[in-house]
Design an enzyme around this catalytic site. Structure first.
Site, PDB file in Angstrom:
ATOM      1  CD  GLN A  34      48.274  59.381  38.365  1.00  9.55           C
ATOM      2  OE1 GLN A  34      47.624  58.362  38.615  1.00  9.55           O
ATOM      3  NE2 GLN A  34      48.343  60.407  39.182  1.00  9.55           N
ATOM      4  CB  SER A  77      42.415  48.579  34.534  1.00 10.68           C
ATOM      5  OG  SER A  77      43.471  48.890  33.657  1.00 10.68           O
ATOM      6  CG  ASN A  92      42.516  56.484  40.064  1.00 14.61           C
ATOM      7  OD1 ASN A  92      41.937  57.573  40.001  1.00 14.61           O
ATOM      8  ND2 ASN A  92      43.057  55.913  39.017  1.00 14.61           N
ATOM      9  CE1 TYR A 141      40.167  47.221  37.250  1.00 17.87           C
ATOM     10  CE2 TYR A 141      40.014  44.924  36.575  1.00 17.87           C
ATOM     11  CZ  TYR A 141      39.797  46.260  36.320  1.00 17.87           C
ATOM     12  OH  TYR A 141      39.209  46.648  35.145  1.00 17.87           O
ATOM     13  CG  HIS A 189      46.848  43.436  29.250  1.00 12.67           C
ATOM     14  ND1 HIS A 189      47.062  44.771  29.488  1.00 12.67           N
ATOM     15  CD2 HIS A 189      45.891  43.050  30.109  1.00 12.67           C
ATOM     16  CE1 HIS A 189      46.252  45.177  30.441  1.00 12.67           C
ATOM     17  NE2 HIS A 189      45.526  44.152  30.841  1.00 12.67           N
ATOM     18  CG  ASP A 285      45.808  34.283  35.777  1.00 13.09           C
ATOM     19  OD1 ASP A 285      45.244  35.392  35.808  1.00 13.09           O
ATOM     20  OD2 ASP A 285      46.903  34.082  35.222  1.00 13.09           O
TER      21      ASP A 285
HETATM   22  N1  UFG Z   1      49.361  35.161  30.386  1.00 14.91           N
HETATM   23  C1  UFG Z   1      50.437  34.343  30.142  1.00 14.91           C
HETATM   24  N2  UFG Z   1      51.640  34.949  29.966  1.00 14.91           N
HETATM   25  C2  UFG Z   1      51.828  36.297  30.020  1.00 14.91           C
HETATM   26  C3  UFG Z   1      50.709  37.125  30.271  1.00 14.91           C
HETATM   27  C4  UFG Z   1      49.465  36.523  30.452  1.00 14.91           C
HETATM   28  O1  UFG Z   1      50.340  33.121  30.084  1.00 14.91           O
HETATM   29  O2  UFG Z   1      52.974  36.754  29.875  1.00 14.91           O
HETATM   30  C5  UFG Z   1      48.040  34.525  30.543  1.00 14.91           C
HETATM   31  C6  UFG Z   1      47.335  34.870  31.850  1.00 14.91           C
HETATM   32  O3  UFG Z   1      47.740  33.973  32.859  1.00 14.91           O
HETATM   33  C7  UFG Z   1      45.865  34.731  31.446  1.00 14.91           C
HETATM   34  C8  UFG Z   1      45.845  35.123  29.965  1.00 14.91           C
HETATM   35  O4  UFG Z   1      47.195  35.023  29.524  1.00 14.91           O
HETATM   36  O5  UFG Z   1      45.489  33.395  31.551  1.00 14.91           O
HETATM   37  C9  UFG Z   1      45.368  36.537  29.744  1.00 14.91           C
HETATM   38  O6  UFG Z   1      46.100  37.395  30.612  1.00 14.91           O
HETATM   39  P1  UFG Z   1      46.003  38.985  30.559  1.00 14.91           P
HETATM   40  O7  UFG Z   1      46.920  39.506  31.618  1.00 14.91           O
HETATM   41  O8  UFG Z   1      46.194  39.449  29.158  1.00 14.91           O
HETATM   42  O9  UFG Z   1      44.497  39.266  30.929  1.00 14.91           O
HETATM   43  P2  UFG Z   1      43.670  38.810  32.225  1.00 14.91           P
HETATM   44  O10 UFG Z   1      42.715  37.752  31.745  1.00 14.91           O
HETATM   45  O11 UFG Z   1      44.501  38.489  33.376  1.00 14.91           O
HETATM   46  O12 UFG Z   1      42.977  40.184  32.586  1.00 14.91           O
HETATM   47  C10 UFG Z   1      41.909  40.695  31.858  1.00 14.91           C
HETATM   48  C11 UFG Z   1      41.902  42.211  31.960  1.00 14.91           C
HETATM   49  C12 UFG Z   1      41.659  42.639  33.385  1.00 14.91           C
HETATM   50  C13 UFG Z   1      40.420  41.966  33.896  1.00 14.91           C
HETATM   51  C14 UFG Z   1      40.526  40.471  33.739  1.00 14.91           C
HETATM   52  C15 UFG Z   1      39.286  39.786  34.184  1.00 14.91           C
HETATM   53  O13 UFG Z   1      43.099  42.740  31.504  1.00 14.91           O
HETATM   54  O14 UFG Z   1      41.477  44.027  33.442  1.00 14.91           O
HETATM   55  O15 UFG Z   1      40.743  40.142  32.383  1.00 14.91           O
HETATM   56  O16 UFG Z   1      39.652  38.597  34.785  1.00 14.91           O
HETATM   57  F1  UFG Z   1      40.253  42.232  35.211  1.00 14.91           F
END
Ligand code: UFG
Length: 330
Positions: A34, A77, A92, A141, A189, A285
């Protein structure tokens, strides 16, 4: 001993399979494809297409293969998606794990390593975060991963199965060979989204808020190379094989980088100006998430080898520039 990797066609799963095979292990992959890709499946692994919610599928697999340990990546995730469709995550992640455990207990498979997350902590009470800190997830999640951990705890007490839960911080980077890497649809991400700019797929990167209580106002995360995560799984299987008790470990570098700092390193690595624009904060966040991984280093003897953010982004860029559409085409 054969190791079953559930979700071995996904991002972290595929990198773990590559490391296992490099270490000489016999590997079986099960994946419902998937979010995974056949292109990510190591040619030396035996592949079974199926879903962990299908008990018959798992029973057949355990009958056919002599599985010594399971590594379980087969879960959804995405934090954002989990707040739009929470029941998908219950189905899931929690129901799927329940069926898996039922089948493992029935078939006498008693060792499992599985993916947990920094999202189990919610807003951290300390920096760096310790495994003993409070767990109060701020999204579905994280809640489902915490429930999975608790399910393992009780099944372990009753049925004697042993587990290692690995709480990843921000997984990133790609295999050093450039053969496999990160490919999510849609991509959410930070690092792959930044790299879409020099790849000509995006005009600018959005920064989700610059009014956080951090030195430059943007969120700070602990970025950990996917191959270092993969190595931790191998060490966790060894730890269980050596007869140790169930345990939970954080996996991060213990160093935080702000969103602005990550963009700056990507500019250096790619030689592209990468325009950035500040937009609204993204819901849920936390400002700062940094792991203490001292426990994994001490008990598992884990040593991250690709800790520099520059190297992490170099490997990611090597993958994305050669696979701009992930596994769909070159
Ligand atoms: N961010 C931006 N712009 C974007 C995308 C992300 O500024 O276009 C910022 C987010 O706000 C965050 C940082 O970049 O501050 C990292 O964001 P990600 O989405 O790459 O990762 P996350 O920290 O949100 O998520 C990760 C994992 C999740 C896990 C989480 C734990 O991908 O699986 O950490 O908090 F749950």
């Amino acid at each position: 001993m054969t190791i079953l990797v559930l979700g071995g066609a996904g991002y972290i799963g595929s990198h773990t399979v590559y490391e296992l095979i490099d270490a000489g292990e016999d590997v079986v992959i099960a994946d419902n494809l998937q979010t995974g890709y056949m292109g990510a499946v190591h040619p030396k692994a035996r592949f079974y297409k199926g879903d962990i919610r299908d008990e018959q599928f798992l029973d057949n697999l355990f009958n056919k293969e002599k599985i010594g340990a399971v590594i379980h990546f087969a879960a959804n995730s995405l934090v954002g998606e989990s707040m739009i469709d929470p029941l998908k995550y219950y189905d899931n992640n929690i129901y799927g794990t329940m069926v898996l455990l039922k089948s493992m207990v029935k078939n006498g498979i008693d060792k499992i390593v599985f993916s947990s997350t920094a999202a189990t902590y919610g807003e951290p009470e300390n920096t760096p975060i310790l495994e003993t800190d409070k767990t109060e997830p701020t999204n579905t999640y994280g809640e489902t991963k915490l429930s999975m951990e608790k399910m393992f705890k009780w099944v372990s007490k009753v049925h004697g199965l042993r587990y290692v839960s690995l709480r990843y911080f921000n997984a990133c980077g790609a295999h050093i060979s450039g053969k496999i890497g990160e490919a999510h649809i849609p991509e959410t991400h930070l690092i792959p989204l930044i790299l879409q700019v020099p790849n000509g797929q995006r005009e600018f990167i959005g920064i989700f808020g610059d009014d956080y209580n951090t030195p430059d106002g943007t969120c700070i995360r602990d970025y950990i190379h996917v191959t270092d995560l993969a190595q931790a799984h191998i060490l966790a299987v060894k730890y269980l094989n050596d007869g140790h008790e169930s345990n939970i470990f954080n996996l991060g570098n213990g160093v935080g980088f702000s969103v602005k700092e990550v963009i700056e390193v990507a500019r250096k690595v790619t030689g592209h100006a990468i325009p950035a624009r500040v937009s609204e904060r993204r819901a849920g966040d936390p400002a700062v998430l940094i792991a203490s991984s001292d426990k994994a280093k001490k008990i598992l003897d884990w040593k991250p080898e690709h800790a520099s953010l520059e190297e992490i982004i170099e490997t990611a860029w090597n993958w994305h520039k050669n696979h701009p559409r992930g596994y769909s085409s070159k």
